[in-house]
Design a protein around this motif. Sequence first.
Motif, PDB file in Angstrom:
ATOM      1  N   GLU A 111      -1.245 -10.804   4.751  1.00  0.00           N
ATOM      2  CA  GLU A 111      -0.686 -11.600   3.666  1.00  0.00           C
ATOM      3  C   GLU A 111       0.082 -10.724   2.684  1.00  0.00           C
ATOM      4  O   GLU A 111       1.108 -11.134   2.133  1.00  0.00           O
ATOM      5  CB  GLU A 111      -1.811 -12.350   2.939  1.00  0.00           C
ATOM      6  CG  GLU A 111      -2.478 -13.428   3.768  1.00  0.00           C
ATOM      7  CD  GLU A 111      -1.513 -14.542   4.128  1.00  0.00           C
ATOM      8  OE1 GLU A 111      -0.588 -14.817   3.326  1.00  0.00           O
ATOM      9  OE2 GLU A 111      -1.673 -15.142   5.210  1.00  0.00           O
ATOM     10  N   LEU A 112      -0.398  -9.503   2.461  1.00  0.00           N
ATOM     11  CA  LEU A 112       0.306  -8.570   1.577  1.00  0.00           C
ATOM     12  C   LEU A 112       1.677  -8.233   2.132  1.00  0.00           C
ATOM     13  O   LEU A 112       2.675  -8.214   1.400  1.00  0.00           O
ATOM     14  CB  LEU A 112      -0.530  -7.293   1.407  1.00  0.00           C
ATOM     15  CG  LEU A 112       0.130  -6.145   0.635  1.00  0.00           C
ATOM     16  CD1 LEU A 112       0.425  -6.566  -0.801  1.00  0.00           C
ATOM     17  CD2 LEU A 112      -0.771  -4.906   0.659  1.00  0.00           C
ATOM     18  N   ALA A 113       1.760  -7.982   3.429  1.00  0.00           N
ATOM     19  CA  ALA A 113       3.053  -7.673   4.045  1.00  0.00           C
ATOM     20  C   ALA A 113       4.008  -8.858   3.940  1.00  0.00           C
ATOM     21  O   ALA A 113       5.202  -8.690   3.672  1.00  0.00           O
ATOM     22  CB  ALA A 113       2.854  -7.267   5.506  1.00  0.00           C
ATOM     23  N   LYS A 114       3.490 -10.070   4.156  1.00  0.00           N
ATOM     24  CA  LYS A 114       4.337 -11.257   4.024  1.00  0.00           C
ATOM     25  C   LYS A 114       4.843 -11.410   2.596  1.00  0.00           C
ATOM     26  O   LYS A 114       6.006 -11.777   2.360  1.00  0.00           O
ATOM     27  CB  LYS A 114       3.556 -12.497   4.440  1.00  0.00           C
ATOM     28  CG  LYS A 114       3.220 -12.557   5.928  1.00  0.00           C
ATOM     29  CD  LYS A 114       2.399 -13.804   6.237  1.00  0.00           C
ATOM     30  CE  LYS A 114       2.017 -13.840   7.725  1.00  0.00           C
ATOM     31  NZ  LYS A 114       1.175 -15.017   8.030  1.00  0.00           N
ATOM     32  N   ALA A 115       3.969 -11.124   1.627  1.00  0.00           N
ATOM     33  CA  ALA A 115       4.392 -11.220   0.228  1.00  0.00           C
ATOM     34  C   ALA A 115       5.472 -10.194  -0.092  1.00  0.00           C
ATOM     35  O   ALA A 115       6.420 -10.473  -0.830  1.00  0.00           O
ATOM     36  CB  ALA A 115       3.183 -11.022  -0.696  1.00  0.00           C
ATOM     37  N   ARG A 116       5.338  -8.974   0.467  1.00  0.00           N
ATOM     38  CA  ARG A 116       6.356  -7.943   0.248  1.00  0.00           C
ATOM     39  C   ARG A 116       7.695  -8.384   0.824  1.00  0.00           C
ATOM     40  O   ARG A 116       8.747  -8.211   0.199  1.00  0.00           O
ATOM     41  CB  ARG A 116       5.919  -6.637   0.911  1.00  0.00           C
ATOM     42  CG  ARG A 116       4.714  -5.984   0.283  1.00  0.00           C
ATOM     43  CD  ARG A 116       5.006  -5.495  -1.102  1.00  0.00           C
ATOM     44  NE  ARG A 116       3.937  -4.667  -1.603  1.00  0.00           N
ATOM     45  CZ  ARG A 116       3.847  -4.245  -2.857  1.00  0.00           C
ATOM     46  NH1 ARG A 116       4.769  -4.597  -3.725  1.00  0.00           N
ATOM     47  NH2 ARG A 116       2.846  -3.501  -3.239  1.00  0.00           N
ATOM     48  N   ALA A 117       7.672  -8.933   2.029  1.00  0.00           N
ATOM     49  CA  ALA A 117       8.921  -9.376   2.655  1.00  0.00           C
ATOM     50  C   ALA A 117       9.551 -10.498   1.845  1.00  0.00           C
ATOM     51  O   ALA A 117      10.772 -10.531   1.646  1.00  0.00           O
ATOM     52  CB  ALA A 117       8.649  -9.821   4.085  1.00  0.00           C
ATOM     53  N   THR A 118       8.724 -11.420   1.369  1.00  0.00           N
ATOM     54  CA  THR A 118       9.250 -12.510   0.552  1.00  0.00           C
ATOM     55  C   THR A 118       9.844 -11.988  -0.745  1.00  0.00           C
ATOM     56  O   THR A 118      10.901 -12.444  -1.201  1.00  0.00           O
ATOM     57  CB  THR A 118       8.130 -13.513   0.243  1.00  0.00           C
ATOM     58  OG1 THR A 118       7.601 -14.022   1.466  1.00  0.00           O
ATOM     59  CG2 THR A 118       8.635 -14.663  -0.605  1.00  0.00           C
ATOM     60  N   GLN A 119       9.191 -11.008  -1.342  1.00  0.00           N
ATOM     61  CA  GLN A 119       9.691 -10.432  -2.584  1.00  0.00           C
ATOM     62  C   GLN A 119      11.045  -9.753  -2.373  1.00  0.00           C
ATOM     63  O   GLN A 119      11.945  -9.867  -3.207  1.00  0.00           O
ATOM     64  CB  GLN A 119       8.678  -9.419  -3.122  1.00  0.00           C
ATOM     65  CG  GLN A 119       8.907  -9.003  -4.560  1.00  0.00           C
ATOM     66  CD  GLN A 119       7.777  -8.143  -5.088  1.00  0.00           C
ATOM     67  OE1 GLN A 119       6.877  -7.759  -4.345  1.00  0.00           O
ATOM     68  NE2 GLN A 119       7.821  -7.847  -6.368  1.00  0.00           N
TER      69      GLN A 119
END
Length: 450
Positions: free
Chosen positions: A241-249
């Motif tokens: 989920e952290l990686a997905k949040a980074r990509a979204t950011q």
Amino acid sequence: MAEPEVAEPEVMEPVVAEPVMAGPEVAGTEVSEPEVSRPAVTGPGSMSVETWVERLGGPDGPERYRRWTFGTLAAFVAAEAALWAFWVKTSDAGALGSSLVAAVGAAHVGVHLLLSRAALRRYLGAGPRPVGLVALYVAVTVAMAAVGCALLTAGRIGDRDLVTYLIWLMMFYAGPPMLALPPRTGVVLVGAVPVAALGAAMASGLSGELLAFAFGGILFMVPFMAAGMRVTGWSVRLIEELAKARATQARLAVAEERLRFGRDLHDVLGRNLAVVALKSELAVQLARRGREEAVAQMEEVQHIAQESQREIRAVVRGYRTADLLAELAGARSVLEAAGIDCRIENGPAARLPVHTQAALGWVVREGTTNMLRHAQGASRCEVSVRATVSGWVALVMENDGAVTAPRHGTGSGLPGLRERLAEVEGTLTTEQRPGGIFRLTARIPWETAE
């Protein structure tokens, strides 16, 4: 920045010490205050907890962490196999009893490994619920507990042997079902088998202090291992989920820049086009009436159109112009949004002329873009602007996670940078170093900068 090309010879020159500014912010042309809250990039042997989490939040962090987790589960299963081998070696179960324990224990170890991997995949949403494996695992565990109790009843082993036998068996049993099943179902199943095993042990003759010790050991180890397995799956999910949040950011940062450009165009064209529409309509009406004022209205429309062209060129020119300090701050923001730790030393950047800052700003912009595109495993980046003794301004960008083999003929970013630097008598060199390190170095003569 990780678009490797054929490495060119790089001549190392002495540099003049400049003030080091980590993580610059842009405030006109002034150099920002040093950032003190963020830890500096350290060597691979001294990562902080924050750096560790940032690396796991990078593009390949979840996959790497998932592999580590699967490896840990396999190591845990190997530990179970080693403990059963130790128990068979040190107990007095005899040839038949040892063979039975070894056979059932080998089956338990094998099903344990299969269920652990399937349960983790299910928890992460990457596979079906392994109901059949859970049933088989429970059956093998019950069979193994029955073998131990039968050996005690037959006098093949002592009470102490059965105590260690049951504690180890229930300890290894507790984790996989808890991860594979819904929480309530898992708690019921994980709790029922140890209770049944303790009841069978009591029926086989286990009593007194050893029974209390077995009860206490199982009461402690079963919840501990069940919770540990659940937390293991939760940590893998958290990293993903952290990686997905980074990509979204990172995507939001790009979208925000596009919206800014769109707002600028709207502000420039909106009013002017509205005026053009009104005056054109007025000119048409005047022309139909044969009024001479129609010519004046159309001349004003022409003037507004020319002025709009100039304003659009100014907006596009400002969008295309690369200011060095702004690009350094933007690079840090975008890279950190992508989970890449970025350290910046801006040195004499604020003292450089506008055309030199623009040339080096393009290097930072293109290098950052290349890193996001081609260095999927990057976890750190270092950017430095230095003044050399021999009269050059040098900008060096270095990152890890680059591909090991150069890819010729992909993209036109680096050739375009060489052309831009050639206009100010500058040079661009690239270097692929061992360990996936990629270095991009741009140099501009200080005399040209002056």
